[in-house]
Motif scaffolding. Structure first.
Motif, PDB file in Angstrom:
ATOM      1  N   ARG A  32     -14.799  47.812 -22.842  1.00  0.00           N
ATOM      2  CA  ARG A  32     -14.462  47.903 -24.299  1.00  0.00           C
ATOM      3  C   ARG A  32     -13.203  46.688 -24.471  1.00  0.00           C
ATOM      4  O   ARG A  32     -12.548  46.469 -23.595  1.00  0.00           O
ATOM      5  CB  ARG A  32     -13.511  49.210 -24.581  1.00  0.00           C
ATOM      6  CG  ARG A  32     -14.468  50.272 -24.408  1.00  0.00           C
ATOM      7  CD  ARG A  32     -13.790  51.703 -24.629  1.00  0.00           C
ATOM      8  NE  ARG A  32     -14.786  52.870 -24.581  1.00  0.00           N
ATOM      9  CZ  ARG A  32     -14.236  54.234 -24.952  1.00  0.00           C
ATOM     10  NH1 ARG A  32     -12.941  54.400 -25.248  1.00  0.00           N
ATOM     11  NH2 ARG A  32     -15.033  55.246 -25.006  1.00  0.00           N
ATOM     12  N   TYR A  46     -11.604  47.950 -29.625  1.00  0.00           N
ATOM     13  CA  TYR A  46     -12.574  49.175 -29.600  1.00  0.00           C
ATOM     14  C   TYR A  46     -12.431  50.118 -30.580  1.00  0.00           C
ATOM     15  O   TYR A  46     -13.217  50.727 -31.480  1.00  0.00           O
ATOM     16  CB  TYR A  46     -12.790  49.778 -28.392  1.00  0.00           C
ATOM     17  CG  TYR A  46     -13.543  51.011 -28.057  1.00  0.00           C
ATOM     18  CD1 TYR A  46     -15.064  50.537 -28.057  1.00  0.00           C
ATOM     19  CD2 TYR A  46     -13.267  52.078 -28.274  1.00  0.00           C
ATOM     20  CE1 TYR A  46     -15.972  51.653 -27.908  1.00  0.00           C
ATOM     21  CE2 TYR A  46     -14.196  53.372 -28.142  1.00  0.00           C
ATOM     22  CZ  TYR A  46     -15.373  53.125 -27.935  1.00  0.00           C
ATOM     23  OH  TYR A  46     -16.194  54.190 -28.057  1.00  0.00           O
ATOM     24  N   SER A  79     -19.211  47.431 -24.888  1.00  0.00           N
ATOM     25  CA  SER A  79     -19.367  48.285 -26.033  1.00  0.00           C
ATOM     26  C   SER A  79     -18.903  47.338 -27.453  1.00  0.00           C
ATOM     27  O   SER A  79     -17.903  47.218 -27.489  1.00  0.00           O
ATOM     28  CB  SER A  79     -18.585  49.633 -26.011  1.00  0.00           C
ATOM     29  OG  SER A  79     -18.966  50.485 -26.925  1.00  0.00           O
TER      30      SER A  79
END
Length: 363
Positions: free
Chosen positions: A7, A11, A28
């Motif tokens: 992340r 995030y 992500s």
């Protein structure tokens, strides 16, 4: 057991802004915040921002840093005449294939390099291997986040958030950057629009993201980033070039510094041999005015000459037709055909880019 995606420091900011998150290069990342099309259009008309913290920032110091980089990269860091000046280059293997494409800046204490997220481990290993035995120190700056703010109003909106820096930011020329303490602001980008890429201490990134939203900058995901860069005719590593493709075949010939002739960079001999034999393939743009979408991997047929392949393709939101970057035989002129599910469909062959500063530029 599969590893959970990493992340970025932003995030939670993406979740709060309504992002649809996907895994990309082990991270992500936001693909969009509701509408990829609207995000694309806002970058062309106003200002959008991308989280590019997944990219790898590496600081390079040591007495041998300059000489090592001159042997490592196809472009020549000797061209960097002042602190903050940037250079785009391929980093090649001995066969002349592209290990990665990157930006390197001259820094106050050495150099700063930014490489792709998907090639992180491979790149770091190559940097360590080639610098072995030299006075070179590599520091991976995972303590930094990076935001790209792009579009015709991007600089004005960043200046509204950072008024104390405004005069210096407005004074930056394209491919120049400036340190502001631990922050670094560069007039670079990957969209074909004006704008900035800003490296910021990770802990300060969420507040900066929020402040930019407050100044009218729209959060923008990876989906729009891809259609924007494709319209701008910009290569994506692993698609438009890779270790099996030389910069001469991937529209990157301009990034190879042949002079001075005595500078021997990794891959030089292979490129010289390719040049002497005649480069068989070239990179072009394709435009399809009929229905359908050009996609990566589709076969390009050039009547009487040979075949090539689409390396990146999409529907262009700006032009309202399908476009692609392709590698085709050198003798290809201005027409070709693409194999669309078994049907050879005519396409125009054009010089890249398709779009610059929001406007169609090809003939």
């Amino acid at each position: 057991m599969t590893q959970a995606p990493r992340r970025t420091p932003l995030y939670q900011s993406h979740i709060d802004a309504g992002a649809k998150m996907v895994e990309f290069a082990g991270w992500s990342m936001p693909i969009h915040y509701g509408s990829q099309l609207k995000e694309h259009e806002v970058v062309r008309a106003d200002a959008g921002m991308f989280d590019v913290s997944h990219m790898v920032v590496i600081d390079i110091t040591g007495a041998d840093a300059r000489d090592w980089l001159r042997s490592l990269l196809a472009n020549d860091v000797a061209k960097l005449g002042f602190v903050g000046k940037a250079l785009y280059s391929g980093m090649l293997n001995e066969q002349g294939g592209v290990i990665d494409d990157l930006i390197v800046y001259l820094a106050e204490t050495g150099y700063r390099m930014v490489v792709n997220a998907g090639t992180r481990e491979k790149d770091i290993a190559w940097l360590k291997k080639t610098s072995e035995g030299r006075d070179v120190t590599l520091t991976v700056r995972d303590d930094l986040a990076m935001l790209a703010v792009q579009g015709p109003n991007a600089i004005d909106k960043v200046c509204a958030v950072k008024p104390d820096w405004a005069e210096q930011i407005r004074g930056l020329k394209v491919f120049q950057g400036l340190p502001f303490g631990e922050w670094f602001v560069a007039r670079t980008g990957y969209t074909g629009e004006d704008g900035l890429e800003i490296m910021v201490p990770a802990a300060e990134a969420p507040a900066f993201f929020t402040a930019l939203i407050g100044a009218g900058v729209t959060p923008t995901g990876l989906g729009a980033r891809d259609t924007l860069r494709l319209e701008a005719g910009m290569n994506l590593y692993g698609h438009d070039m890779d270790e099996g493709v030389s910069p001469l075949e991937a529209g990157m010939g301009w990034t190879v510094a042949w002079e001075p002739a005595e500078r021997d960079f990794i891959g030089r001999k292979a490129l010289e041999a390719q040049k002497a034999a005649g480069v068989a393939m070239k990179q072009v743009g394709l435009v399809m005015e009929s229905r359908g979408v050009l996609r990566e991997g589709m076969r390009v047929v050039v009547d009487g000459i040979g075949e090539g392949v689409i390396t990146s393709g999409t529907f262009s939101p700006t032009l309202k037709l399908s476009i692609a970057i392709a590698r085709v035989p050198k003798a290809t002129a201005d027409v070709a055909a693409v194999d669309l599910r078994g049907t050879l469909t005519p396409v125009r062959v054009v010089k890249l880019p398709f779009v610059r500063n929001g406007k169609k530029v090809y003939e």
